[in-house]
Scaffold this active site. Sequence first.
Site, PDB file in Angstrom:
ATOM      1  N   THR A   9     134.611  40.878  43.219  1.00  0.00           N
ATOM      2  CA  THR A   9     133.813  41.287  42.058  1.00  0.00           C
ATOM      3  C   THR A   9     132.634  40.328  41.962  1.00  0.00           C
ATOM      4  OG1 THR A   9     135.050  39.822  40.609  1.00  0.00           O
ATOM      5  CG2 THR A   9     135.812  42.099  40.736  1.00  0.00           C
ATOM      6  N   ARG A  34     128.524  42.931  36.068  1.00  0.00           N
ATOM      7  CA  ARG A  34     129.796  43.596  36.374  1.00  0.00           C
ATOM      8  C   ARG A  34     129.610  44.455  37.617  1.00  0.00           C
ATOM      9  NH1 ARG A  34     132.752  42.194  32.328  1.00  0.00           N
ATOM     10  NH2 ARG A  34     134.602  42.936  33.401  1.00  0.00           N
ATOM     11  N   ASP A  74     141.363  40.043  49.075  1.00  0.00           N
ATOM     12  CA  ASP A  74     140.794  40.451  47.796  1.00  0.00           C
ATOM     13  C   ASP A  74     140.406  39.168  47.069  1.00  0.00           C
ATOM     14  OD1 ASP A  74     140.145  41.243  45.282  1.00  0.00           O
ATOM     15  OD2 ASP A  74     141.825  42.630  45.038  1.00  0.00           O
ATOM     16  N   TYR A 115     118.100  57.684  40.944  1.00  0.00           N
ATOM     17  CA  TYR A 115     119.230  58.175  41.748  1.00  0.00           C
ATOM     18  C   TYR A 115     119.008  57.818  43.205  1.00  0.00           C
ATOM     19  CZ  TYR A 115     123.338  60.658  40.252  1.00  0.00           C
ATOM     20  OH  TYR A 115     124.593  60.937  39.821  1.00  0.00           O
ATOM     21  N   LYS A 141     133.023  37.672  37.893  1.00  0.00           N
ATOM     22  CA  LYS A 141     133.987  36.627  37.521  1.00  0.00           C
ATOM     23  C   LYS A 141     133.353  35.259  37.778  1.00  0.00           C
ATOM     24  CE  LYS A 141     137.771  39.901  38.000  1.00  0.00           C
ATOM     25  NZ  LYS A 141     139.041  40.277  38.664  1.00  0.00           N
ATOM     26  N   GLU A 201     121.680  58.209  46.180  1.00  0.00           N
ATOM     27  CA  GLU A 201     122.874  58.357  47.026  1.00  0.00           C
ATOM     28  C   GLU A 201     122.517  58.000  48.461  1.00  0.00           C
ATOM     29  OE1 GLU A 201     124.237  62.342  46.403  1.00  0.00           O
ATOM     30  OE2 GLU A 201     125.307  61.813  44.566  1.00  0.00           O
TER      31      GLU A 201
HETATM   32  C1  LIG Z   1     139.544  41.566  38.829  1.00  0.00           C
HETATM   33  C2  LIG Z   1     140.219  41.966  40.070  1.00  0.00           C
HETATM   34  C3  LIG Z   1     139.995  43.214  40.678  1.00  0.00           C
HETATM   35  C4  LIG Z   1     139.271  44.384  40.037  1.00  0.00           C
HETATM   36  O1  LIG Z   1     138.124  44.220  39.455  1.00  0.00           O
HETATM   37  P1  LIG Z   1     137.536  45.313  38.415  1.00  0.00           P
HETATM   38  O2  LIG Z   1     136.072  45.064  38.553  1.00  0.00           O
HETATM   39  O3  LIG Z   1     138.108  44.987  37.095  1.00  0.00           O
HETATM   40  O4  LIG Z   1     137.919  46.670  38.896  1.00  0.00           O
HETATM   41  C5  LIG Z   1     140.580  43.472  41.902  1.00  0.00           C
HETATM   42  N1  LIG Z   1     141.365  42.570  42.487  1.00  0.00           N
HETATM   43  C6  LIG Z   1     141.642  41.378  41.933  1.00  0.00           C
HETATM   44  C7  LIG Z   1     142.523  40.423  42.652  1.00  0.00           C
HETATM   45  C8  LIG Z   1     141.089  41.035  40.697  1.00  0.00           C
HETATM   46  O5  LIG Z   1     141.385  39.864  40.138  1.00  0.00           O
END
Ligand SMILES: *Cc1c(COP(=O)(O)O)cnc(C)c1O
Length: 420
Positions: A230, A239, A204, A58, A233, A60
Site C-alpha cells: 500500500t 491511499r 505482501d 479516464y 501506511k 484505461e
Molecule cells: C493493509 C494491508 C492490505 C490491504 O490494504 P487496503 O489498501 O486496505 O486494501 C493488504 N495486506 C496487508 C498485509 C495489509 O496490512
Amino acid sequence: MNEKGASQESLNNVDAEISELIDNDLNRQNTHIHLIASENFASKAVMEASGSILTNKYSEGFPGRRYYEGCETVDQIEQLAIDRACELFEADHANVQPHSGSSANMAVYLSTLEPGDTVLGMSLDQGGHLTHGSPVNFSGQVYNFVGYGLDEDTELINMETVYNMALEHKPKLIIAGYSSYSQSLDFQKFREISDEVGAHFMVDAAHFIGLVAGKVVDNPTKYADVVTATTHKALRGPRGGIILTREEFAKDIDKNIFPGAQGGALNNQIAAKAVCFKEALTKEYQKYAKQILNNAKALSDSFQEQGLRVISGGTENHIVLVDTRSVDEELTGKEAGILLNDRGITLNRNAIPFDPRSPFITSGIRMGTPAVTTCGMKENELTQVGYLISEIMKNRSDENKLNELEAEVRSLATSFQPYG
Ligand SMILES: *Cc1c(COP(=O)(O)O)cnc(C)c1O
C-alpha cells in the site's frame, strides 16, 4: 450551481455539512495521539496532487497503450510514478494502478493461481491479513489457503514449520507479510522453501514498505517474484496500492490489474503516489524511517518497564503489540481501545497469538509509530506515551487519575500536531 458547468465554489459554500465534518476530523487528527499502525499523515503536496483536476481523466490501459484519447499528460505522470517506484525499491517493474492493497493482491492471485489452488500464508488470527484467505474475503472463497502461525512459546514465525507445511500442502503460492507482527521476516528462507516446492513467492509488504523505502529493513524485491504494498501506511503517500515485480511477470501482472481486476486508473492518486515516491527518495525520509524504528523500540521498552507483556518479546519494526491481560486478567483489547480513545490515544484492539477471546473482543492492543513520528515525536515522547497508556489502563476505574492522565495526553498531542 450553474447550468453551464461544474461549480467553482468552495466546498464550504456547496456542502456545509461535509465541510464541517472534515473540519471535525481535522480537529480529531490534531488533538489525539495516533498509534494506529497502518495510518500516517500525508504531506500537503501529496494531498494537493490527490485532490487535483486529474480526477477528471479516464485512462484505461497503461502509458502509451490507452483506450482513450487525451492521455498524453497522464501518461507522463504515470511513467514518472513507475520510474520513481523502480528506483526507490530497486525493482524491474512497477504497476502503480492498484486502487488498494487488496486489489494489488487480487491481481497477483489472478496471475499466479487457478480457483481452488492452494496458498500458504500467515494465519489471520496470528498476524496475517484479510486478503490472505479469510472466509469472508474473496481470497478465502476462491482459493484454498492454509496458514502458518507463530510458535506458542517464542511468538515468532518458525521457518521449520513453514517448510514442513509447504512440503505437506504443496502450495502454488507462498506469501510472506503481515498486518500485526513485530519481527523481521526471513525472505531468503521463504525463497528457498518456495523454490523447493515449486511455488511462486510473494511478499505482501503493505505494512512495512515504508521501512523498505527508508532502507531500514531488508528489501523484499531482491527475493520475491512479486511484492505488493500500500502507499498510505508507513510510506506516507495517498491511499492506494502498488505491485513490484521481476521483468518476467510484468506483462501478466499488468494484465491482471487492467482489465483483470480494475477499470480506469485513478490518475489523481497516481500523481500523488509519484509525489510520495519523490519524497521517499530523500535522505530526510530515510532519517524518518530510522526514527520510526527507534520510536517503536522506545515504546516497547516503556511498556516492559511498566510491567506489561509485549508480544514476541519486543519489536524489530514499527509495530508493538501488548497483551492487555498483563494489566489484569479482566482487561480486554476492546475495553482498552475504547478507554484509550476516550482519553485521547487512538489505537486498535487486536487478537494476540492464541487469543482465547473472540476477534471482536481480543486480549491485545496494536500500536505503530509511523504517524507519531511524522508529527515529530522522538524516543522521549514514546517513553512517555508508553507510560500514559499503561497508567490509563491500570487506573481505569479512578476518574480523577484518568482526568490527570488525559490532560497530559492532550498537552502532548497538541505539541505534536500533524496539521497544526
Ligand atoms: C493493509 C494491508 C492490505 C490491504 O490494504 P487496503 O489498501 O486496505 O486494501 C493488504 N495486506 C496487508 C498485509 C495489509 O496490512
